[in-house]
Design an enzyme around this catalytic site. Structure first.
Site, PDB file in Angstrom:
ATOM      1  N   GLY A 194       0.822  -1.205   0.000  1.00 11.19           N
ATOM      2  CA  GLY A 194       0.000   0.000   0.000  1.00 11.19           C
ATOM      3  C   GLY A 194       0.846   1.241   0.000  1.00 11.19           C
ATOM      4  O   GLY A 194       2.062   1.197   0.245  1.00 11.19           O
ATOM      5  N   GLY A 197       1.585   5.556   4.641  1.00 15.56           N
ATOM      6  CA  GLY A 197       0.608   6.184   5.511  1.00 15.56           C
ATOM      7  C   GLY A 197      -0.763   5.558   5.510  1.00 15.56           C
ATOM      8  O   GLY A 197      -1.686   6.113   6.101  1.00 15.56           O
ATOM      9  N   GLY A 199      -1.545   2.503   6.780  1.00  8.44           N
ATOM     10  CA  GLY A 199      -1.822   1.730   7.991  1.00  8.44           C
ATOM     11  C   GLY A 199      -1.288   0.320   7.984  1.00  8.44           C
ATOM     12  O   GLY A 199      -1.826  -0.543   8.675  1.00  8.44           O
ATOM     13  N   GLU A 417      -5.291  32.960 -12.928  1.00  4.18           N
ATOM     14  CA  GLU A 417      -6.146  32.043 -12.168  1.00  4.18           C
ATOM     15  C   GLU A 417      -7.603  32.129 -12.624  1.00  4.18           C
ATOM     16  O   GLU A 417      -8.314  31.112 -12.615  1.00  4.18           O
ATOM     17  CB  GLU A 417      -6.029  32.338 -10.668  1.00  4.18           C
ATOM     18  CG  GLU A 417      -4.617  32.222 -10.106  1.00  4.18           C
ATOM     19  CD  GLU A 417      -3.987  30.858 -10.364  1.00  4.18           C
ATOM     20  OE1 GLU A 417      -4.717  29.857 -10.446  1.00  4.18           O
ATOM     21  OE2 GLU A 417      -2.752  30.810 -10.504  1.00  4.18           O
ATOM     22  N   HIS A 420      -8.028  29.817 -15.606  1.00  2.00           N
ATOM     23  CA  HIS A 420      -8.197  28.419 -15.202  1.00  2.00           C
ATOM     24  C   HIS A 420      -9.624  28.160 -14.734  1.00  2.00           C
ATOM     25  O   HIS A 420     -10.273  27.182 -15.135  1.00  2.00           O
ATOM     26  CB  HIS A 420      -7.230  28.078 -14.061  1.00  2.00           C
ATOM     27  CG  HIS A 420      -5.809  27.902 -14.487  1.00  2.00           C
ATOM     28  ND1 HIS A 420      -5.433  27.116 -15.546  1.00  2.00           N
ATOM     29  CD2 HIS A 420      -4.654  28.408 -13.960  1.00  2.00           C
ATOM     30  CE1 HIS A 420      -4.113  27.144 -15.673  1.00  2.00           C
ATOM     31  NE2 HIS A 420      -3.618  27.920 -14.709  1.00  2.00           N
TER      32      HIS A 420
END
Length: 626
Positions: A194, A197, A199, A417, A420
């Site tokens: 995985g 972080g 688990g 921005e 976008h």
């Protein structure tokens, strides 16, 4: 390290004590005061000396007035006759000599001290003082038993399928006969795969906590040393200890440190890491059985592991611990929010919906950052505003309000921005725009943040095309409204080109070239395999690939330019709002796109009343974060 400091303090105390003893031995304390020999003779001749005690060359004289002095004789052979001549009472004693034992100790002490210090540091370097040179091959695994491992499955959230996969390991360790009576055999090894972080380590500890068996924990890098053969010896010692405590669990974290494919790389050969891997393979499934010892390993690079390590009989089962979905994120957030005082307006489901792709560790960091924001503002409770600010910091970077920007550059960033955001709002397959800001964050001068409405596991062609068009919106707005080009769009172009190349070479989304892979996967480069891989693509085909990438980019660039030129008023209105408020949210963006004046920013939340506890609240659990 603590033992090292303790031993150094002991040696220091011993040295100080010995120094004091020798000082007292060499400088005998006396109440007399020394005088010169010539002055002493003058006092004898003048009748001032009444008594003298001679010890070798040391003369302790008593004066007529009762004062005592010490004199060191240079070896005067007429001294006694002079003393008798002038009526001085003489008493003689033999000179005291130190004992033979003390002489030996004084002469050998420096060498003994050096030898002791050398032995001490050698023991520390060779294994922490546990067995000296023979401790090289001792395992460094730490054992946790029932008394100091209280983690259970209730402490793991967000990976229910992985918990179900490993739950039968617990059943086997508790009741082996349940499986053995039907001829079943429990897996000897379980490999947890995985992202960082998610688990993996926590889940392994939960297995041991549920089964209430000893749990040996070690990292893959702990096996490898600079000395040849140490890694293999430590593997043998670790399994010997595990067999003595069977049934038990051996957990090897980051196993790719020793489990990489043998013969990989330019040199190959029989290096120390390969010897360690060979011994691990033998211990897991060799002539000698390891009954009752279950090996659990964790890695986020399963592609580089040796095939012999993954075959049945060794790591027979691979358990994928994925990133949590929206329900898993909500559970993990609820777990962490129980550790901090939260305001009534905090909704875990809303936070989970706005954090796609977050791991358990990321969500733990999110709650912690929100608590820090609340503490800086001297709040008693952590409210939704703090969680929003923490999410913005993690996803967009920390604000750099101290950065000084000229008005022209600030205006250019606002148009960039806005380009976008407008293109993203006009394309149907694009993710919703969550927030737009011109406050410098991280390495960016401004950020347009889009959040998907739901978790995505696969992307269609129209969605990828829309993302490319959105990336070009910033540069086009600069050209249309500012009549200039800046370097601010360099990362946009890089991402757009990479996306278009993947569509053509990996995803088979080009009608001209069809469903064929034209390049190797460069996401996880492993030298052991890629060094022998050749690109079986001709030069003419690569020219067609480049032409198809060029076509996709040109089409989406033209689409974004047409949308911006047709909706100039919306770009102007959004730029004006950004220059005035610096940050606008989804509601204000919707007002602008609807042709309405944007509503003012929301006032800061003032709900700081504690949330009453729910009577049926479930018990606290810990998140799925390693």
């Amino acid at each position: 390290m603590n033992n090292l400091v303790k031993n150094l303090v002991i040696w220091l105390v011993i040295g100080l004590v010995l120094m004091t003893v020798f000082n007292q031995f060499n400088t005998r304390q006396t109440t007399t005061s020394p005088v010169e020999y010539s002055q002493f003779i003058e006092d004898v001749k003048s009748g001032k000396v009444s008594k003298a005690l001679i010890e070798g060359r040391v003369i302790k004289a008593t004066m007529a007035d009762g004062k005592r002095v010490t004199v060191y004789s240079p070896g005067d052979i007429w001294l006694v006759s002079d003393l008798l001549k002038y009526g001085v009472k003489i008493e003689a004693k033999p000179e005291e000599e130190p004992s033979l034992l003390m002489n030996i100790f004084v002469s050998w002490f420096p060498m003994l001290l050096l030898i002791g210090v050398w032995v001490f540091f050698m023991r520390q370097m060779q294994g922490g003082g546990r067995g000296g040179a023979f401790s090289f091959g001792k395992s460094r695994a730490r054992m946790l038993d029932e008394s100091n491992n209280n983690v259970t499955f209730a402490d793991v959230a967000g990976c229910e399928e992985a918990k179900e996969e490993v739950s039968e390991l617990v059943d086997f360790l508790k009741d082996p006969s349940k499986f053995q009576k039907l001829g079943g055999r429990i897996p000897k090894g379980v490999l947890m795969v995985g992202n960082p972080g998610t688990g993996k380590t926590l889940l392994a500890r939960a297995i041991a906590g549920e089964a209430k068996v000893p749990f040996f924990s070690i990292s893959g890098s702990d096996f490898v040393e600079m000395f040849v053969g140490v890694g293999a010896a430590r593997v043998r010692d670790m399994f010997d200890q595990a067999k003595k405590h069977a049934p038990c669990i051996v957990f090897i974290d980051e196993i790719d440190a020793v489990g990489r494919q043998r013969g990989a790389g330019l040199g190959g050969g029989n290096d120390e890491r390969e010897q360690t891997l060979n011994q691990l393979l033998v211990e897991m499934d060799g002539f000698e059985g390891t009954t009752g010892v279950i090996v659990i390993a964790a890695t986020n690079r399963p592609d580089v592991l040796d095939p012999a390590l993954l075959r049945p009989g060794r790591f027979d089962r691979q358990v994928v611990v994925p990133l949590p979905d929206i329900r898993g994120r909500e559970e993990i957030i609820k777990v962490h929010m129980r550790k901090v005082p939260v305001a009534p307006d905090v909704k875990a489901d809303i936070i989970a919906r706005g954090t796609p792709g977050f791991s358990g560790a990321d969500l733990a960091n999110l709650v912690n950052e929100a608590a820090l924001f609340a503490a800086r503002a001297n709040k008693r409770l952590v409210d939704m505003e703090d969680f929003e600010r923490a999410k913005d910091k993690i996803m967009m970077g920390a604000e750099r309000r101290s950065m000084v920007m000229s008005e022209e550059e600030r205006r250019n960033t606002a148009y960039h921005e806005s380009g976008h955001a407008v293109v993203a709002k006009l394309l149907p397959k694009s993710d919703p725009v969550h927030k737009v800001t011109i406050i410098p964050r991280g390495r960016a001068l401004g950020v347009t943040m889009q959040l998907p409405e739901q978790d995505r596991y696969a992307y269609d062609r129209d969605y990828l095309m829309s993302r490319i068009a959105v990336l070009f919106g910033g540069r086009i707005a600069e050209e249309v409204f500012m009549n200039q080009m800046t370097t601010g769009a360099s990362n946009d172009f890089e991402r757009a080109t990479s996306m278009a190349r993947d569509m053509v070479t990996r995803y088979g989304m080009s009608d001209a070239l069809g469903p064929m892979v034209y390049g190797e996967n460069e996401g996880e480069v492993f030298l052991g395999r890629s060094i022998t891989t050749h690109k079986n693509v001709s030069e003419a085909t690569m020219q067609k690939v480049d032409a198809e990438i060029r076509r996709i980019i040109d089409e989406q660039y033209g689409l974004a330019r047409r949308l911006i030129e047709e909706h100039r008023d919306k770009v102007e209105a959004m730029t004006k709002a950004l220059l005035e408020w610096e940050t606008i949210d989804a509601d204000q963006i919707d007002d602008i796109m609807a042709g309405l004046p944007p509503r003012p920013p929301k006032p800061p939340s003032s709900s700081q009343q504690p949330q009453p506890p729910k009577p049926d609240a479930p018990s606290a659990t810990a998140p799925a974060a390693a």
